[in-house]
Design a protein around this motif. Structure first.
Motif, short mmCIF file in Angstrom:
data_model
loop_
_atom_site.label_atom_id
_atom_site.label_comp_id
_atom_site.label_asym_id
_atom_site.label_seq_id
_atom_site.Cartn_x
_atom_site.Cartn_y
_atom_site.Cartn_z
N THR B 14 0.88 -1.18 0.00
CA THR B 14 0.00 0.00 0.00
C THR B 14 0.90 1.22 0.00
O THR B 14 1.76 1.34 0.88
N THR B 15 0.74 2.10 -0.98
CA THR B 15 1.52 3.33 -0.93
C THR B 15 0.81 4.34 -0.03
O THR B 15 -0.40 4.25 0.18
N SER B 16 1.59 5.30 0.44
CA SER B 16 1.02 6.36 1.25
C SER B 16 -0.09 7.08 0.48
O SER B 16 -1.14 7.41 1.04
N ALA B 17 0.12 7.28 -0.81
CA ALA B 17 -0.89 7.98 -1.62
C ALA B 17 -2.20 7.20 -1.66
O ALA B 17 -3.28 7.79 -1.61
N ALA B 18 -2.11 5.87 -1.73
CA ALA B 18 -3.34 5.06 -1.78
C ALA B 18 -4.09 5.17 -0.46
O ALA B 18 -5.31 5.31 -0.43
N ASN C 43 -5.78 -7.38 1.92
CA ASN C 43 -6.39 -7.61 3.24
C ASN C 43 -6.89 -6.30 3.85
O ASN C 43 -7.96 -6.26 4.47
N VAL C 44 -6.13 -5.24 3.65
CA VAL C 44 -6.56 -3.94 4.15
C VAL C 44 -7.80 -3.47 3.38
O VAL C 44 -8.76 -2.98 3.97
N ALA C 45 -7.77 -3.68 2.07
CA ALA C 45 -8.91 -3.29 1.24
C ALA C 45 -10.17 -4.00 1.69
O ALA C 45 -11.25 -3.41 1.75
#
Lengths: 159, 609, 153
Positions: B14-18, C43-45
């Motif tokens: 996960t990027t910070s932007a996402a 998983n976060v999504a």
């Protein structure tokens, strides 16, 4: 007729809508192939998007003197470390026909076919852009072009 | 003796932007809910009422506001964990880069070792002994580095588990109700009152101080409850102002779009919606631009007041984080007051920023476009003639604007991190008069000042009224008619700062076209690519001194009357000095005035052809 | 069943409060619905989407209810007639709290007018610094010179 001796506006002797379309296509093509080559060279793991192209004003409000096409993308993650970005960009860009020089700390610029490539990198990623020259189009055409929605460059996500 | 290479860390999933983008949507929803909740609560049972609970519950305002309160409490928790996740991702990202460097470097040395082994003389005992020693050292390093890589991989998983647990803790209505009645729940309304008081007292340092003592949950609650207050408060960190303003912007778009679809928009609301969409579109233009050192998106919405100035709107956007940049510049444009000129002005500043960045070595740059004052415009019924604006408008708006700009800069100074940034103010056209007033009336806290296309410096008679010696830079094209308003004596908007006896450091500007229909173009050529003026401004922003040229003296330049007549002659005498509707059909005031172009353009006489 | 005279102005005003709230909440749940967790790790999504769906449902329900309340009050106001006590109790539960003691007493005077808020506003009222400047007479040069050449300065 439109050219002024005192440097008012772009280099063309007046550009028109078809010129703009050709310029946009040429810029997008150069951008997407160059961005993909650089991305592969740095083993990119992620970009900000598939790349975007749009028209921007040249000069200044309230009386811009032209419009230029700007294609951009940023590399957000890679498996090649940033300390090697400069060398990779130079190698990949030169292979694409750009003539590359330094333009400041951690910034490289390339020229080809009237286009300008710019790569600015640091510890967390790299901004890449390809810009066209400023087209000398009338004001209402500047407005029409800059009001258009962005184009997707279709840069392939890294494998 | 075969050595195992170290594996690269996992990709950052996960990027910070996402994360920031998802959080932004939640915040905007939270703001809309919070507004509706307060509206209903104000019509519901007062907190002081002590009667029959079933009566209270029967009131629908009371009941629904309680449901929204539970939702708000859940959202505050969710935003808090998402913000924490974003912070962790930024740390993970920079650690990853570090690890990638180390892994590449060590694997390279292992490759070299392998090559050396292959090329070695098997019978040379000393050489083989040395290789064994090297192998042992490399293996030790590789083991340690692999452990660091593995630890990073685990840290990423752990960060994901933390945010997942946080979200799972508030993903039901019942959990929201628990969060709402939690004893240590942040009191957003009370925090907003405190912030409002500090803002009203005009002390951004106090705001910055107070802000630094807030907990992450208090920050999340306050931003969702009062984003317009937080987003426009000097002293609040620029990152937070940006988050808060984007929150307001999105929820405005949501609400006003609903109203528009229901056919219920007022005129002011229609303008607000336009301003909101314009800010959103401009931010969108820079979606692919990151700060190469932090990975954050490079556009910061620092001011967002879509209903200010009777709907013209107040807005400011920075490219680059002004709290962390070494060289910061803030640009105040002139006669365009509508927020629809935001993107064009930000474009100009982008060009300036890139040029300055190439001149200032390792230092970083942030370039702000500030349009949060009531610049003169034809929309206010003054006149349709752009020429008349400058004269009829007078200095009132520049005076008010000057105070607002000085306050804005004070706010930037207060949220600045680390050593003080080198700050340059740039004013163009009426914006230069505004910046001048900021300096003479309001103690503007900048290190350097640039005035371009200036019709006058307000109440300043000399350069040192504005800045200490050597820190005032002026660019005026000799064929820019606006710059001739204040010369040679004094005009409605003050003195011409390009006059030699004003004492400023004048830099070279292309004089421009000598045709009367192009004169106003000369007023908008200071940011032209490749121009001496753009280069000089970049020098100043980068802390350098551009080459100096002579200021205006009697006889060395054409005064306005002479310029107008002379350029009319050159254009064949058919042209008259007349502001007209711009060819795009928009009334001359905002973006683009052109002079009436004669249909028989080809027959114009031009002695220079 | 007794019949009651209702204060139709107050009722209509309250309907507008419900209406404004419904609009704000409509925008809210749609925004949330359109916020995707997809760019985040799977998983976060997934956890994000569970959170999202739960609250989309709840906010949408509150929005729909608010809209229904607005319509009930508007419908009631449109009848312009007196209503039976049971119907009036129903209306009363949709009214601002301050309204509750106002109309039941048949001997009493006209009900007090509640002051509904105008609904969620996206921004504070315009600041008082937004008055336009008074135009001053122009002291500058004449803008329309004669086209005949006059030579230099």
């Amino acid at each position: 007729m439109m050219a002024s001796l005192f440097g008012c506006g772009g280099e063309g002797a007046g550009d028109d809508a078809p010129d703009a379309q050709r310029t946009a296509e040429k810029t997008r093509t150069a951008a997407s192939t160059t961005f993909e080559a650089i991305g592969q060279g740095v083993e990119a793991l992620g970009y900000t998007s598939t790349g975007a192209g749009r028209w921007a004003i040249c000069g200044q409000e309230p009386s811009p003197n032209g419009a230029q096409y700007v294609a951009e993308i940023a590399v957000t993650q890679s498996n090649v470390p940033p300390s090697k970005y400069g060398a990779v960009v130079r190698e990949q860009a030169e292979a694409q026909g750009w003539s590359v020089k330094e333009a400041g700390a951690d910034t490289l610029e390339g020229r080809k076919d009237g286009l300008t490539l710019r790569a600015q990198y640091g510890a967390a990623g790299m901004n890449l852009s390809v810009r066209s020259r400023c087209l000398d189009v009338p004001k209402d055409e500047i407005r029409r072009l800059t009001d258009q929605p962005k184009d997707d460059l279709g840069v392939a996500p890294p494998s | 003796m075969a050595l195992v290479r170290v594996s690269q860390p996992d990709p950052l999933r996960t990027t910070s932007a996402a994360a920031a983008s998802a959080t932004s949507g939640v915040r905007a929803t939270g703001e809309s809910m919070s507004d509706a909740q307060e509206s209903m609560a104000s019509q519901g049972t007062p907190a002081s009422w002590t009667g029959d609970a079933s009566q209270a519950a029967a009131n629908e305002f009371t009941a629904l506001s309680a449901r929204l309160d539970a939702a708000s409490a859940a959202f505050v928790r969710a935003v808090t964990v998402l913000d924490a996740f974003d912070d962790t991702l930024q740390t993970l990202s920079s650690r990853r880069i570090d690890l990638v460097e180390r892994v590449s470097e060590l694997n390279g040395r292992i490759d070299t070792y392998d090559a050396d082994v292959a090329a070695s003389d098997k019978d040379d005992a000393t050489a083989q002994e040395a290789l064994v020693q090297r192998s042992a050292n490399l293996e030790r390093e590789a083991t340690a580095l692999q452990a660091d890589v593995d630890a990073w991989n685990r840290d990423q998983e752990s960060a994901e588990q933390t945010v997942i647990a946080g979200l799972q803790g508030v993903d039901t209505v019942a959990e929201g109700q628990s969060a709402a009645s939690a004893p240590n729940r942040a009191d957003a309304a009370a925090l907003a009152d405190q912030l409002q008081q500090k803002v009203d007292s005009g002390d951004p340092e106090a705001v910055a101080d107070w802000w630094s003592g807030l907990s992450p949950e208090q920050v999340a609650a306050l931003v969702m409850h009062s984003p317009q207050l937080v987003g426009n408060a000097g002293g609040v960190p620029s990152e937070v102002r940006d988050e808060a303003n984007r929150t307001s912007m999105l929820s405005d778009i949501d609400y006003l779009t609903q109203r528009r679809d229901d056919g219920q928009l007022t005129d002011l609301e229609r303008q607000q919606l336009m301003n909101a969409e314009d800010a959103r579109d401009t931010l969108d233009d820079y979606q692919d631009r990151i700060d190469p050192e932090t990975g954050e998106n490079q556009a910061f919405l620092l001011v967002y007041r879509p209903d200010a100035f009777n709907g013209d709107g107040g807005v400011a956007m920075s490219l680059g984080n002004p709290d962390t940049a070494d060289d910061v510049t803030s640009f105040v444009p002139g006669l365009t007051s509508e927020a629809t000129s935001l993107s064009g002005n930000v474009e100009s500043m982008d060009r300036l920023m890139q040029l300055a960045d190439g001149k200032n070595g390792d230092r970083s740059v942030a370039a702000i476009t500030w349009i949060d004052y009531d610049a003169p415009s034809s929309g206010e019924g003054l006149t349709d003639d752009p020429w008349d604006f400058l004269q009829v408008a007078g200095q009132g708006k520049a005076t008010d604007g000057g105070e607002r700009f000085a306050d804005f800069v004070d706010g930037m100074r207060a949220s600045d991190q680390g050593p003080d940034a080198h700050f340059t103010a740039i004013g163009h056209s009426y914006g230069s008069t505004t910046v001048s007033h900021a300096a003479t009336d309001n103690d503007l806290q900048v290190d350097d000042m640039v005035l371009i296309g200036s019709p006058g410096t307000g109440s300043a008679d000399t350069a040192t009224d504005l800045m200490p010696e050597g820190h005032l830079f002026v660019g005026s094209a000799d064929y820019d008619p606006v710059t001739l308003l204040g010369s040679p004596a004094i005009g409605a908007l003050g003195h011409d700062p390009a006059q030699a006896d004003f004492g400023a450091h004048r830099f070279e500007v292309d004089p421009g076209s000598y045709r009367v229909q192009d004169l106003f173009e000369n007023h908008s050529s200071y940011f032209n690519e490749g121009s001496t003026s753009l280069d000089a401004m970049a020098d100043v922003v980068a802390g350098q001194t551009p080459d100096e040229v002579d200021g205006r003296t009697l006889g060395s330049y054409q005064t306005l009357d002479t310029l107008v007549v002379g350029s009319s002659v050159v254009s064949g005498g058919e042209q008259i000095w007349n502001g007209v509707e711009w060819t795009g059909g928009q009334v001359a005031d905002a973006a683009g005035w052109t002079w009436d172009r004669a249909k028989d353009a080809g027959s114009w006489l031009n002695p220079f052809d | 069943m007794s019949s009651v005279e209702a204060d139709w102005n107050a009722i209509t005003a309250a309907a507008r409060v419900w209406d404004g709230a419904a609009d704000g909440l409509d925008g809210a749940w749609r925004r949330l619905h359109g916020t995707t967790g997809a760019p985040m790790a799977p998983n976060v999504a997934a956890a994000f989407e569970t959170f999202r769906e739960a609250w989309v449902d709840e906010v949408k329900d509150v929005a729909t209810t608010a809209q229904a309340h607005a319509e009930s009050l508007d419908d009631a106001a449109a009848t312009y007639s007196s209503v039976d006590d049971a119907a009036y109790q129903r209306i009363r539960s949709l009214m601002p709290w301050s309204y509750r003691d106002s109309t039941i007493d048949p001997d009493g005077g006209p009900p007090p007018m509640p002051t509904p808020s105008p609904g969620p506003s996206p921004s504070p009222p315009p600041p008082s610094d937004s008055t336009p400047a008074t135009p001053q007479p122009s002291p500058g040069p004449s803008p329309t010179p004669s086209p005949s050449p006059t030579g230099g300065d």
